[in-house]
Scaffold this motif. Structure first.
Motif, PDB file in Angstrom:
ATOM      1  N   PHE A 102       0.835  -1.278  -0.021  1.00 43.65           N
ATOM      2  CA  PHE A 102      -0.052   0.057   0.060  1.00 43.65           C
ATOM      3  C   PHE A 102       0.708   1.245  -0.049  1.00 43.65           C
ATOM      4  O   PHE A 102       0.846   2.166  -0.623  1.00 43.65           O
ATOM      5  CB  PHE A 102      -0.876  -0.065   1.433  1.00 43.65           C
ATOM      6  N   HIS A 106       1.009   4.023  -3.240  1.00 42.56           N
ATOM      7  CA  HIS A 106       0.803   5.264  -3.100  1.00 42.56           C
ATOM      8  C   HIS A 106       2.077   6.205  -3.337  1.00 42.56           C
ATOM      9  O   HIS A 106       1.910   7.478  -3.567  1.00 42.56           O
ATOM     10  CB  HIS A 106       0.044   5.435  -1.738  1.00 42.56           C
ATOM     11  N   VAL A 149      -4.429   4.499  -7.176  1.00 34.47           N
ATOM     12  CA  VAL A 149      -4.748   4.934  -5.609  1.00 34.47           C
ATOM     13  C   VAL A 149      -5.749   3.721  -5.211  1.00 34.47           C
ATOM     14  O   VAL A 149      -5.437   3.395  -3.890  1.00 34.47           O
ATOM     15  CB  VAL A 149      -5.591   6.309  -5.762  1.00 34.47           C
ATOM     16  N   ASP A 153      -5.408   1.363  -1.941  1.00 39.76           N
ATOM     17  CA  ASP A 153      -6.588   1.216  -0.698  1.00 39.76           C
ATOM     18  C   ASP A 153      -6.926   0.000  -0.485  1.00 39.76           C
ATOM     19  O   ASP A 153      -6.946  -0.366   0.784  1.00 39.76           O
ATOM     20  CB  ASP A 153      -7.816   2.170  -1.354  1.00 39.76           C
ATOM     21  N   LEU A 154      -6.695  -0.818  -1.347  1.00 38.39           N
ATOM     22  CA  LEU A 154      -7.284  -2.271  -1.237  1.00 38.39           C
ATOM     23  C   LEU A 154      -6.172  -3.078  -0.719  1.00 38.39           C
ATOM     24  O   LEU A 154      -6.363  -4.037   0.496  1.00 38.39           O
ATOM     25  CB  LEU A 154      -7.286  -3.145  -2.854  1.00 38.39           C
ATOM     26  N   LEU A 156      -4.196  -1.874   1.572  1.00 39.80           N
ATOM     27  CA  LEU A 156      -4.261  -1.303   3.109  1.00 39.80           C
ATOM     28  C   LEU A 156      -5.495  -1.967   3.738  1.00 39.80           C
ATOM     29  O   LEU A 156      -5.189  -2.574   4.805  1.00 39.80           O
ATOM     30  CB  LEU A 156      -4.550   0.178   3.017  1.00 39.80           C
ATOM     31  N   VAL A 157      -6.588  -2.168   2.975  1.00 39.09           N
ATOM     32  CA  VAL A 157      -7.603  -2.923   3.947  1.00 39.09           C
ATOM     33  C   VAL A 157      -7.591  -4.215   3.971  1.00 39.09           C
ATOM     34  O   VAL A 157      -7.957  -4.851   5.008  1.00 39.09           O
ATOM     35  CB  VAL A 157      -9.208  -2.295   3.088  1.00 39.09           C
TER      36      VAL A 157
END
Lengths: 371, 371
Positions: A102, A106, A149, A153-154, A156-157
């Motif tokens: 992640f 980014h 982006v 995000d994916l 990270l989650v």
């Protein structure tokens, strides 16, 4: 983030057989298997055909990592006396590797970097895939950026999902979540500090050290150890002992990275040696040089720092200034002092001997590395 | 995301006094106070002077929200029989609002939108602040974009912190975390689907409905209800009843949004009426029109859809096609059917009467709204 994510040289094979030494190669393999299984499951339960290609890209991205944070997480678990089934710590370690994915995805969007780990960066790869699938070429760049982006995000989650699973499985979520929350705030703060200071030539050593502390020392070394230790039910004393080792080592690690960014051999670091100068990274090394530079040297630094046109000749001039002012030597000494602090901490930490040995090896290679 | 985040008309004040009706205005005020207190604490414990200006921007961003997801989260808590101290559900509700801030900030980066809620979007505001603080103007845009990605990341990790606190406080983390994990994967998937389909004129109603399901129905209605209900210890039956109401309502909500995106009054929606056409949003409305358009109409749609040059005259022509083909009417019927399904679900859900009344009011205004 810079060559840092190239990770550490794995311990030499002859260090492995001793039963008093942790098998970090096996830990790495377990982490890889967990990541593969997790992404397989995500692929199988994907709610539509759009997700699998994104997952495939994430897999390729993860292939390039050296698993530094996962290995430290496993060390933290052993440091706190963790033994038996390592499934929970392996989940957490794999989650930290996804978190790093992640951060890098980014980071590349922010720096508009074209490559990562010798491959096209995520936003570049996604832009290419968009046109290959019939998307309009004039939308490709914007699309690639947006998709990257989201891919970040994916990651990270999903990293959270693995860390949640780890904490749930050993019934220690209450210990792990606050550390995870801290780590994530810290790294975003470190990245923001990095972004704010990049491109501004400054003599502010304290701020440069603060960037190193948040961007690297806490995120890369301290928190992975803490999270592993918390999974094994570490006492506050164990966590404090982890920090005593981790913070100086993490700073040394970043200082080493800064030196490699200017003096490193691109064939070994895998990173163009002009990148830090071109982007204008506000390192401790540079701040020290600014403090001590003559007027003429300062003029040269101003002309080169953060300029997209930096060439090899400019870099040679900057290296000369870094040597002449003694900035390079001071940073070398700072690394040595911090490595000694970290090693001294290991002399009296209440960790099992195998964990101490593993941490010593990691500290040695992290501060002496050429890549 | 579109006018959706403008939220719902608050219930008329005369609905409030009845003690059998939930005081959603008070719930909104509690959420606002929790957000303010949380960000105050972050500001006071900031590790450096860089963070407070970023927090100030986040505060201003949050000011514009209508608290739809928080209100639904509170309704879910009551639906599952939650009573007594609402601190935990208020924390979770505030966390969902921060999550929405994350989603919108990244959404604006992806769409390169200049405004949000009548103010400059986060990346625009951050670019302006950068030059105001002495940054080079030729780096401002890139800096603003990078800083906005990080601000969104920060909103995401802080939203988790609030949700973790909520779950810890009532000892129900094990119930809440899997729902949170699901929600976050779903919304990123929905956003990715949205990104993939945007700009491509298509007759694929099923895919457009799938986007609506993930981007809106699950994320905006179902999961906030679930998370609130889980905090109150909801049984699987209660969660299933929430879904039975939420999924049709959420789809109706998005379909209404799609209609407003083309036929709405910009003075009421706060959104330029040409935006959906210009960006080429692949809505159910548009897919139906493509299915039924004559050759000449299809040519017109192709010329207008996703073109940055769409003008009011083009929009009028498209509206005529949407009317002529009956696409608009079909979408109106789809909204009605889904509202009726949601309302019918409320006839037999095992929720306390006050929760049912509140959900009825929300369903009514969400599907009939003009903004």
């Amino acid at each position: 983030m810079t060559v840092l994510d190239q990770g550490l040289t794995p311990p030499a094979p002859d260090l492995i057989p001793d039963p008093a030494v942790l098998d970090l190669s096996a830990a790495r393999r377990d982490v890889d298997a967990t990541l593969a299984g997790f992404l397989d499951a995500k692929e199988q339960s994907a709610p539509g055909p759009e997700l699998p290609p994104l997952i495939a890209l994430l897999r390729r991205f993860l292939d390039g990592g050296k698993r530094l944070r996962p290995v430290l997480c496993v060390c933290g678990w052993h440091a706190a006396g963790g033994d038996g089934d390592p499934a929970a710590v392996t989940d957490a370690a794999a989650g930290l590797e996804l978190f790093q994915a992640f951060a890098l995805i980014h980071d590349d969007v922010m720096d508009a970097s074209d490559t990562r780990r010798g491959q096209p960066s995520a936003h570049r790869a996604l832009a290419t895939a968009y046109t290959a699938n019939g998307g309009q070429s004039d939308r490709a760049e914007e699309h690639g950026l947006g998709a990257a982006v989201l891919l970040g995000d994916l990651a990270l989650v999903w990293s959270d999902e693995l860390l949640h699973r780890a904490g749930l499985n050993v019934g220690r979520l209450e210990q792990v979540l606050p550390l995870l929350d801290e780590m994530r705030s810290e790294v975003v703060y470190g990245q923001y500090l990095d972004l704010q200071t990049t491109g501004r030539l400054s003599d502010d050593v304290d701020t440069a050290l603060r960037v190193a502390r948040y961007k690297t020392a806490k995120y890369t070394v301290e928190r992975p150890l803490h999270i592993g230790a918390a999974l094994a039910g570490a006492s506050p004393g164990i966590l404090a002992a982890c920090s005593e080792f981790a913070l100086p080592l993490g700073e040394a690690f970043q200082l080493r990275d800064d030196l490699l960014g200017v003096f490193g051999d691109p064939r070994q670091t895998g990173k163009p040696v002009l990148d830090d100068l071109r982007s204008g990274k506000a390192t401790v090394l540079m701040a020290l040089a600014v403090q001590r530079a003559s007027r003429g040297e300062l003029r040269k630094l101003r002309a080169v720092f953060g300029s997209p046109d930096v060439d090899e000749q400019d870099a040679t001039a900057v290296r000369k200034i870094l040597d002449r002012t003694g900035a390079r030597q001071t940073v070398d000494e700072m690394i040595r002092t911090r490595r000694e602090q970290a090693m001294a901490a290991l002399d009296h930490v209440p960790f099992p001997a195998a964990a101490v040995t593993a941490l010593r090896t990691i500290a040695e290679s992290a501060t002496a590395r050429q890549a």
